[in-house]
Design a protein around this motif. Structure first.
Motif: not given
Length: 697
Positions: A375-380, A403-413, A422-429
């Motif tokens: 039930d998570i909508d977005l993960v950082i 499949e609608r959850a957004i995965v956001a990375t905090n990478t700096s570089f 790395s994921v099956s739904n790259p449009e969510n990254v």
């Protein structure tokens, strides 16, 4: 009433009360049509014997929120605001300002010129002109002190802050606070004024209240420290000083003269540029304005380290239920304790109540697993800067999330495209690059991949605003925009040490320019071990000279880790103030000898130009590549992320003020001195300089 006026101002009769309604969405700015409409309404009021009092109120969500900034670069058009306010002040019948939302700048000056002011309990008041390098120009500095006292007025004018209705009532700015129907109660208030004799009160007739003789000098010192290099806060003190000893009309004329002068100043142009650039940065290049963000109701943060904790605090502050994911219960307990400690610090400073702390902490949950995230909508994701580690986390999230959850990375570089693979739904990254400390720093670099869905981009922009950040969308690029440009400044600072400069000279030049801290004092604050690790991560992509410029490694190997060890580029005592260290000079001398560099005297001008122009040149390359959509985005990033002085407008604005032909000439000169690898002018600079144009045309 003229046709233009009718579009934004209309009047209604309620018995003996004439109600003038301003309707100029979105914020009822004092555009020419509003000024003309108010003047028409005032003339009607003065000529109508049956109207004994007038109420001024606004439609929509706010009272007058200030001047129309679009008119600042145009010749003044009558009626000027000052003309209108003088007429309001001179009116022989009482006028009531009925305030909701915000009464800011010229809006508050309109209210100050009325006989009475009533306000909803949620209303706020301020004179924020100083934030745009300006000061009130229509009586704000001469009327406000007469109502609320010199000390309180000077704080509002020189700092640009706001106060609420209750505080405004206590200080004497507002006559009564309303909690019900503003229009109805304002009319009732006006009817009471009529019943009691329709007395006119002019703020201009009030004396200046007495104040402590040392107040102005104390305030000058405080403002110089807080707003380093800014002119307008100091000029505010000058105006208040003149106001206290000068007849009202003469002081008001001086205020207007100063305001017009400031409008043409470079500092005000820079600050107004940033004001517009921040709003432009919220528009995502290539994403239509009607794309709706996804709903974000529950979020998660992977990584309970310093950055993850700060991000979690941002989300909790925005009333978002947040799950913190870590590898061990111990690390999670440590993170929860650190978050609570941060909040307790807020309580001590009076910015949070204990109940608010408990409310926020109640929204925080922790887990060491990924099983309950459907039930998570977005993960950082905020784990260590290692591509393989992050890929492993992304794989776990991919298996657990909907499949609608957004995965956001905090990478700096790191490469966001590789993470999207790395994921099956790259449009969510996407990327959400926070700056440390995440719960304090305003900048949020949102990063798009080539496959990120438009509504995901809209969502992370919307979420950035929701959590109190200044979000700027950037594209794929090592270091993105902020760190990529910073790396060029850091490189030149290191090279300057090889050429003969000292850490304290470089720091003094850059802090003198307006940065809050120099690069070497900043490195000592971050920790030399951290700096060495970051250098190691980039080592393979460095040029030979960068690889061999290993001053950071030598300091770390010697145990000189910065403030945490009492020594880095500087020595530190109990007061944590940096002191020059002869041992560092010896280390640098040995480094130069080993590398074959001869010591030379480096001028302050060379230091400033090499550090700044290296950044500007890299920014031009970023624009050429499309990693930033607009030069204004880069200015917003650097003023909000790394302390570029706002009154200088950001690196791109500053470059235009210098002139790109002059910058190109310097880049050519430093190409010969340092090397083309480091200073060959970007193609964009070459083209614009040849056309004698700037980044902004």
């Amino acid at each position: 009433m003229n046709q233009v006026s009718e579009q934004t101002v209309h009047v209604e009769r309620h018995g003996a009360v004439l109600v003038t309604v301003i309707d100029n969405p979105p914020v009822n700015a004092l555009s020419h049509s509003v000024r003309a409409g108010l003047l028409d309404a005032l003339e009607r009021f003065e000529q109508d014997d049956a109207s004994k009092a007038m109420v001024i109120l606004c439609a929509g969500r706010t009272f007058i929120a200030g001047a129309d900034i679009r008119e600042f670069n145009k010749p003044p058009q009558e009626p000027r605001l000052g003309t209108l306010i003088d007429r309001l002040d001179a009116c022989a019948k009482p006028i009531v300002a009925a305030i909701h939302g915000t009464a800011l700048g010229g809006g508050l000056e309109v209210g100050l010129a009325c006989s009475y002011r009533v306000a909803l309990d949620s209303a706020r008041f301020g004179l924020p002109e100083v934030k745009l390098g300006l000061l009130p120009g229509s009586g704000g500095t001469v009327r406000l002190p007469r109502l609320i006292g010199v000390e309180h007025a000077l704080t509002m004018i020189s700092e640009g802050g706001q106060i609420g209705s209750q505080e405004a009532r206590e200080k004497g700015l507002v006559d009564t606070v309303i909690s019900g129907d503003l229009k109805a109660e304002a009319i009732a208030f006006a009817q009471t004024v009529i019943a009691e004799g329709a007395r006119v009160r002019r703020t201009s007739d009030l004396p200046v209240p007495p104040f402590d003789a040392g107040l102005l000098a104390t305030k000058r010192t405080e403002l110089a420290k807080r707003y380093k290099g800014r002119q307008a806060p100091q000029i505010a003190v000058d105006l208040i000083e003149k106001m206290a000893s000068t007849p009202f009309r003469e002081a008001a004329q001086e205020e207007y003269r100063v305001c017009r002068e400031l409008i043409g100043s470079n500092q005000s142009k820079a600050l107004r540029h940033l004001f517009a650039a921040e709003r432009e940065a919220a528009k995502i290049d290539g994403v239509p304005a009607d794309v709706k963000p996804r709903d974000i109701n529950k979020v998660a943060v992977v990584g309970p380290g310093v950055m993850g904790r700060g991000i979690a605090i941002c989300l909790l502050n925005a009333d978002l239920p947040t799950t913190l994911i870590g590898r061990t219960e111990e690390s999670l307990a440590k993170a929860v304790a650190a978050i609570r400690k941060t909040y307790e610090g807020n309580v001590k400073r009076g910015t949070l109540t204990p109940d608010e702390v408990e409310s926020r902490m109640s929204r925080l949950s922790t887990t060491t697993g990924y099983d309950d995230l459907r039930d998570i909508d977005l993960v950082i994701e905020a784990v260590t800067e290692d591509l393989e580690v992050k890929k492993a986390v992304f794989a776990k999230l991919d298996a657990a999330l909907n499949e609608r959850a957004i995965v956001a990375t905090n990478t700096s570089f790191l490469d966001i495209e590789a993470l999207a693979d790395s994921v099956s739904n790259p449009e969510n990254v996407a990327g959400m690059h926070f700056f440390n400390p995440a719960n304090i720093m305003k900048l949020l670099e949102n990063v798009r991949s080539s496959r990120t869905a438009p509504d995901v981009l809209a969502t992370i922009t919307s979420l950035g605003k929701r959590i109190g950040k200044v979000p700027v969308m950037v594209g794929r690029s090592e270091g993105f925009v902020a760190n990529r440009m910073l790396s060029k400044r850091s490189r030149e600072a290191q090279f300057l040490l090889e050429d003969g400069a000292t850490p304290q000279q470089v720091d003094k030049v850059l802090s003198g320019f307006g940065f809050p801290i120099g690069p070497f004092a900043l490195a000592d604050l971050a920790g030399m071990d951290v700096m060495a690790a970051a250098r190691a991560a980039r080592f393979a992509r460095m040029t030979p000279r960068e690889q061999q410029c290993d001053i950071v490694d030598k300091l770390a190997a010697a145990g000189r880790l910065g403030q945490k060890s009492g020594a880095g580029y500087y020595l530190y005592g109990d007061d944590r103030k940096p002191q020059p260290d002869p041992a560092v000079n010896e280390l640098l001398a040995q480094h130069r000898q080993a590398r074959g560099f001869s010591h030379r005297d480096v001028t302050d001008q060379e230091i400033l130009e090499r550090c700044l122009y290296a950044m500007i040149n890299e920014a031009a390359k970023i624009l050429e590549e499309g990693a930033a959509a607009r030069p204004g985005d880069i200015d917003v990033i650097w003023t909000n992320g790394f302390g570029w002085p706002t009154h200088l407008g950001g690196p791109m604005f500053h470059a235009d003020q210098i002139g790109l032909p002059r910058i190109k000439e310097a880049l050519d000169r430093y190409s010969a001195l340092v090397g083309e690898d480091y200073f060959k002018p970007a193609g964009l600079i070459e083209r614009l300089a040849a056309e004698d144009r700037g980044f902004y045309g």
